[in-house]
Scaffold this active site. Sequence first.
Site, short mmCIF file in Angstrom:
data_model
loop_
_atom_site.label_atom_id
_atom_site.label_comp_id
_atom_site.label_asym_id
_atom_site.label_seq_id
_atom_site.Cartn_x
_atom_site.Cartn_y
_atom_site.Cartn_z
N HIS A 30 35.64 -40.62 -39.48
CA HIS A 30 35.40 -41.95 -39.46
C HIS A 30 36.35 -42.73 -40.28
O HIS A 30 36.21 -43.61 -41.15
CB HIS A 30 34.19 -42.35 -40.10
CG HIS A 30 33.02 -41.85 -39.23
ND1 HIS A 30 31.71 -41.80 -39.63
CD2 HIS A 30 33.08 -41.51 -37.83
CE1 HIS A 30 30.94 -41.28 -38.59
NE2 HIS A 30 31.52 -41.02 -37.40
N GLY A 34 39.14 -41.76 -30.03
CA GLY A 34 37.99 -41.07 -30.56
C GLY A 34 36.86 -41.04 -29.45
O GLY A 34 36.25 -40.35 -29.55
N GLU A 79 50.30 -45.18 -25.30
CA GLU A 79 49.39 -44.24 -26.03
C GLU A 79 50.49 -42.78 -26.20
O GLU A 79 50.99 -42.40 -25.31
CB GLU A 79 48.44 -43.89 -25.06
CG GLU A 79 47.44 -42.55 -25.34
CD GLU A 79 47.04 -42.40 -26.78
OE1 GLU A 79 47.20 -41.19 -27.37
OE2 GLU A 79 46.63 -43.58 -27.44
N ALA A 80 50.30 -42.18 -27.35
CA ALA A 80 51.00 -41.11 -27.73
C ALA A 80 50.44 -39.88 -27.06
O ALA A 80 51.30 -38.98 -26.54
CB ALA A 80 50.78 -40.95 -29.08
N TRP A 102 45.88 -35.06 -32.96
CA TRP A 102 47.36 -34.59 -33.76
C TRP A 102 47.19 -33.50 -34.41
O TRP A 102 46.56 -33.19 -35.66
CB TRP A 102 47.35 -36.02 -34.66
CG TRP A 102 47.60 -37.22 -34.10
CD1 TRP A 102 46.57 -38.02 -33.43
CD2 TRP A 102 48.65 -37.93 -33.65
NE1 TRP A 102 46.98 -39.13 -32.89
CE2 TRP A 102 48.28 -39.17 -32.95
CE3 TRP A 102 50.12 -37.64 -33.84
CZ2 TRP A 102 49.21 -39.93 -32.56
CZ3 TRP A 102 50.91 -38.40 -33.45
CH2 TRP A 102 50.70 -39.65 -32.62
N ASN A 113 32.74 -45.58 -33.82
CA ASN A 113 33.44 -46.11 -32.74
C ASN A 113 32.81 -47.53 -32.11
O ASN A 113 33.66 -47.96 -31.58
CB ASN A 113 33.22 -44.89 -31.59
CG ASN A 113 33.81 -45.02 -30.34
OD1 ASN A 113 34.81 -44.91 -30.06
ND2 ASN A 113 32.89 -45.02 -29.22
#
Length: 588
Positions: free
Chosen positions: A502, A94, A33-34, A63, A548
Amino acid sequence: MTADHLILGGGSAGCVLAARLSEDPGRQVVLVEAGRDISAGDIPPDVQSRYPGRAYLDTRNIWATLSAAMGHARSNDAPRPTRRYEQARLLGGGSAINALMANRGAPSDYDEWAALGAEGWSWAECLPWFRAIETDRDFGGPLHGDSGPLTIRRIDDARLSPFVDRVMHTLARRGHPIGQDQNGPWRDGTYRGAIAVSDAGTRLPTSLAYLTPEVRRRPNLRILTGRAARRVLFEGRRAVGAEIPAAGGGCEVLRAREVIVASGGIHTPALLMRSGIGPAADLRALGIDMVAERRGVGRNLMEHPSIAVATYLPRAVRERNPAEHHEQAIWRYSSGLADAPAGDMHAAILSRAGWHSVGRRVGCLFFWVNKSFSRGHVTLRSADPSIEPEVDFRMLSDDRDLVRLKQAFRRGAEALADPYMDGYREHVFPASYSPRVARVAVPGAANAIQRGALSSLLDLAGPWRGALIDGVMAPGVTAATLMADDRALDDFVRQHVGGTWHASGTCRMGPADDPLAVTSPAGAVHGVDGLRVCDASLMPSIPCANTNIPTIMIAERIADMIRHEGTTDRALPEPTVRGSILTGDITH
């Protein structure tokens, strides 16, 4: 060590994949994961809260340099302004910063996926998986689950905002009945919103609901955070691993028998293109060596275009609990537009428009096109992974979306102006999540002083309150003007259209002979081996829902497909249901 599965992206889908695939102790799973880790022991208060208004404003969670063009200009030479586009960058993705909404969409959404070439993704085939991921505390029966990892509930009478309650009853008087279950039979009306929160009333991101302390202790699961994958590595046409930043600087190569890209609707296509999979001419122009040409990578970008109508709230009807969820109810209706399905429009009925003092004085109808027709694209600006891709949603490029948003504004303004709303609203005005609104909402001392001053002025303005709102808060035009002048309304919607966070569709599922399909219905990337995609980018068309829960459903199904490839058994047997249930034609 060569892992069995290397998952690139620890968002809503990636955490599900890691948890499910590592259930088999014979599989070695690595999740990359970033962003930062979010676990049960260190979840920040703003993320844990069931009111998400601050979590997605914190640049540590997103980001921070990602931007996007939203609307579509009338002429090709018109300037295309961009704005920040908040996409999660932390474990849980999210699900860790979104609005918590837990709706599934319409049965017809998934039948449409199957018709578009995603074989095996019809409503009948997806429903058991929607049930399997939830424990619904309010409703049972054949449409609901009672033992899944996500706890679903609706706000109760004691906590429901007076403003939201009045809006629902006003809409009922105007022909939009109050329904009980947003995830029940697909019908128009208003509903208390289904949200995914724990029994303690706190957020349940997939990094907690799936990556529990027990799961994290599995010896065959390794979780690496703070590492953004640079590219997928290939030997010939077989994916063999990925290059990621090393903990001490430089790069590290992780090898795997299968690489699964789960980086979301924007960063998944960008990663594939940097790795040599995408439109050949575009990649060669950037000096990227081609592995496989798939013209659909980055195309078919979808969103739910949005616009809002707001009102100043009298003191007696304001939300008093700053930690309470704001999207307490929704309004689903059918536009009547040709080619649009039933329930193609959605409005979030918001008890407040923001986390701060000004937001608590504003109620809102936040509309979006539930089934949009406009399509955009994601393209690379550079082969450098530190440079964000170009994101152009081209919202309203299909006039059917513009027509419906204009209709939504009119319906919303008329509903708020209804005499039955007297005492529950004051001045009605147009609104949008503009860059100016986003800047004002950022926490900080200077903004707090400005917000405090404006809040005091609003409360003290009396008969001049409407003029103050129109002059300071409204985006340069009044609701009365927009209602009277169709051209002005057209311009307003075009200029202020936003999204709903979305982003989806950019690596869509479909048959190998479809030149714009990127993956098989099992997420396997066409034209290469050992590479799979699993996130919202797989969606052939956008569902009538916050994305989601559908994304979590996709991850559950694909994890099961991976675990049972070559066999006929299923981890989650499908319940016996009548055909009428699968079309939503039942009552509780």
